[in-house]
Motif scaffolding. Sequence first.
Motif, PDB file in Angstrom:
ATOM      1  N   HIS A 164       1.488  -3.119   0.674  1.00  0.00           N
ATOM      2  CA  HIS A 164       2.128  -3.272   0.029  1.00  0.00           C
ATOM      3  C   HIS A 164       2.063  -2.152  -1.209  1.00  0.00           C
ATOM      4  O   HIS A 164       1.372  -1.122  -1.181  1.00  0.00           O
ATOM      5  CB  HIS A 164       1.818  -4.091  -1.236  1.00  0.00           C
ATOM      6  CG  HIS A 164       1.553  -5.598  -0.227  1.00  0.00           C
ATOM      7  ND1 HIS A 164       0.483  -5.702  -0.272  1.00  0.00           N
ATOM      8  CD2 HIS A 164       2.292  -6.633   0.630  1.00  0.00           C
ATOM      9  CE1 HIS A 164       0.348  -6.830   0.697  1.00  0.00           C
ATOM     10  NE2 HIS A 164       1.334  -7.980   0.793  1.00  0.00           N
TER      11      HIS A 164
ATOM     12  N   HIS B  90      -2.846  -8.429   3.992  1.00  0.00           N
ATOM     13  CA  HIS B  90      -4.293  -6.746   4.321  1.00  0.00           C
ATOM     14  C   HIS B  90      -3.902  -7.132   5.605  1.00  0.00           C
ATOM     15  O   HIS B  90      -4.478  -6.086   6.387  1.00  0.00           O
ATOM     16  CB  HIS B  90      -5.207  -7.292   2.547  1.00  0.00           C
ATOM     17  CG  HIS B  90      -4.305  -6.961   1.658  1.00  0.00           C
ATOM     18  ND1 HIS B  90      -4.884  -7.435   0.233  1.00  0.00           N
ATOM     19  CD2 HIS B  90      -2.952  -6.746   1.344  1.00  0.00           C
ATOM     20  CE1 HIS B  90      -4.188  -6.617  -0.718  1.00  0.00           C
ATOM     21  NE2 HIS B  90      -3.163  -6.000  -0.419  1.00  0.00           N
TER      22      HIS B  90
ATOM     23  N   GLU C   9       2.886  -9.335  -5.156  1.00  0.00           N
ATOM     24  CA  GLU C   9       2.736  -8.400  -5.910  1.00  0.00           C
ATOM     25  C   GLU C   9       3.444  -7.691  -7.067  1.00  0.00           C
ATOM     26  O   GLU C   9       3.632  -7.078  -7.047  1.00  0.00           O
ATOM     27  CB  GLU C   9       2.194  -7.524  -5.101  1.00  0.00           C
ATOM     28  CG  GLU C   9       0.668  -7.979  -3.835  1.00  0.00           C
ATOM     29  CD  GLU C   9       0.188  -7.011  -3.656  1.00  0.00           C
ATOM     30  OE1 GLU C   9      -0.045  -5.819  -3.343  1.00  0.00           O
ATOM     31  OE2 GLU C   9      -0.881  -7.625  -2.415  1.00  0.00           O
TER      32      GLU C   9
ATOM     33  N   ASN D  73      -5.384 -12.633   0.939  1.00  0.00           N
ATOM     34  CA  ASN D  73      -4.018 -11.917   1.282  1.00  0.00           C
ATOM     35  C   ASN D  73      -3.739 -12.124   3.015  1.00  0.00           C
ATOM     36  O   ASN D  73      -4.714 -10.794   3.602  1.00  0.00           O
ATOM     37  CB  ASN D  73      -4.345 -10.815   0.427  1.00  0.00           C
ATOM     38  CG  ASN D  73      -2.915 -10.435   0.250  1.00  0.00           C
ATOM     39  OD1 ASN D  73      -2.214  -9.770   1.395  1.00  0.00           O
ATOM     40  ND2 ASN D  73      -2.424  -9.934  -0.840  1.00  0.00           N
TER      41      ASN D  73
ATOM     42  N   ASP E 294      -0.926  -1.057  -2.822  1.00  0.00           N
ATOM     43  CA  ASP E 294      -2.417  -0.655  -2.434  1.00  0.00           C
ATOM     44  C   ASP E 294      -2.683   0.160  -2.532  1.00  0.00           C
ATOM     45  O   ASP E 294      -3.708   1.284  -2.767  1.00  0.00           O
ATOM     46  CB  ASP E 294      -2.132  -1.990  -1.284  1.00  0.00           C
ATOM     47  CG  ASP E 294      -2.288  -2.878  -1.543  1.00  0.00           C
ATOM     48  OD1 ASP E 294      -2.937  -4.330  -2.300  1.00  0.00           O
ATOM     49  OD2 ASP E 294      -1.315  -3.664  -0.584  1.00  0.00           O
TER      50      ASP E 294
HETATM   51 ZN   LIG Z   1      -1.560  -5.607  -1.563  1.00  0.00          ZN
END
Ligand SMILES: [Zn+2]
Length: 243
Positions: free
Chosen positions: A12, A126, A46, A123, A15
């Motif tokens: 994302h 990830h 997010e 998540n 990150d």
């Molecule tokens: Zn993330």
Amino acid sequence: MANKTALVISAHAADFVWRAGGAIALHAKLGYDVTVVCLSYGERGESAKLWKQPGMTLDVVKEARHKEAENAAKALGVHDLVSFDLGDYPLDLGAEARDRMVDVIRKVQPSFMMSHSMWDPYNTDHMNTTKFVLETRMIAQAWGHNPGEKVLGAPQLYLFEPHQTEQMGWKPDTFLDITEVWDKKRAAIECMEGQEHLWDFYTRVAQNRANHFKRNSGGQSGGRDCKYAEGFQSIFPRTVDEL
Ligand SMILES: [Zn+2]
């Protein structure tokens, strides 16, 4: 001679800032061309603060997160910020995304790569990103994939620190002193206006990792002082001539 290069792959848009902003700024300062790929903007999962505003739309959220990522990349000295816009929660990591990623890896020819922890039950974007990175790194090394292109060597893959570290099976084996570029990382963190609740949290993480840097560089017996650090877990063995 061309600059050394590094490649950071972020699920994302934010990150890379929390988890590898110091490494990026430091290597940019050392003369590396650092490319950051954001697979998505984190627009659904997010961006809670934006979604709480009345009348919010997906396009407005994506644009806002993209702008933040661009500002953060500028603060860190990123050479190239590439947005794949694959959608998040979940990421769509299909064959098309895979081919695009392999093309970027081969074009950048990174000295090292960075991505998320192998495990992240909070998540899956990830951990799916990390699997995707390992897969595309492997394909980029295959002589039979798009023959004639420059094949990838064996860059290390460093896994950057996840959120809720203790739940992730993440075990750092490398601590990087980012004190000299901390102001850049903090400036990039403050570009993430939608996630203000994390600014001080990630400042404390860097301070805590600095303590581990000090301890592991010699501690009370000649250890180096360090105020801010980032931790990483490396995946592949090192090849050395002397220990
Ligand atoms: Zn993330």
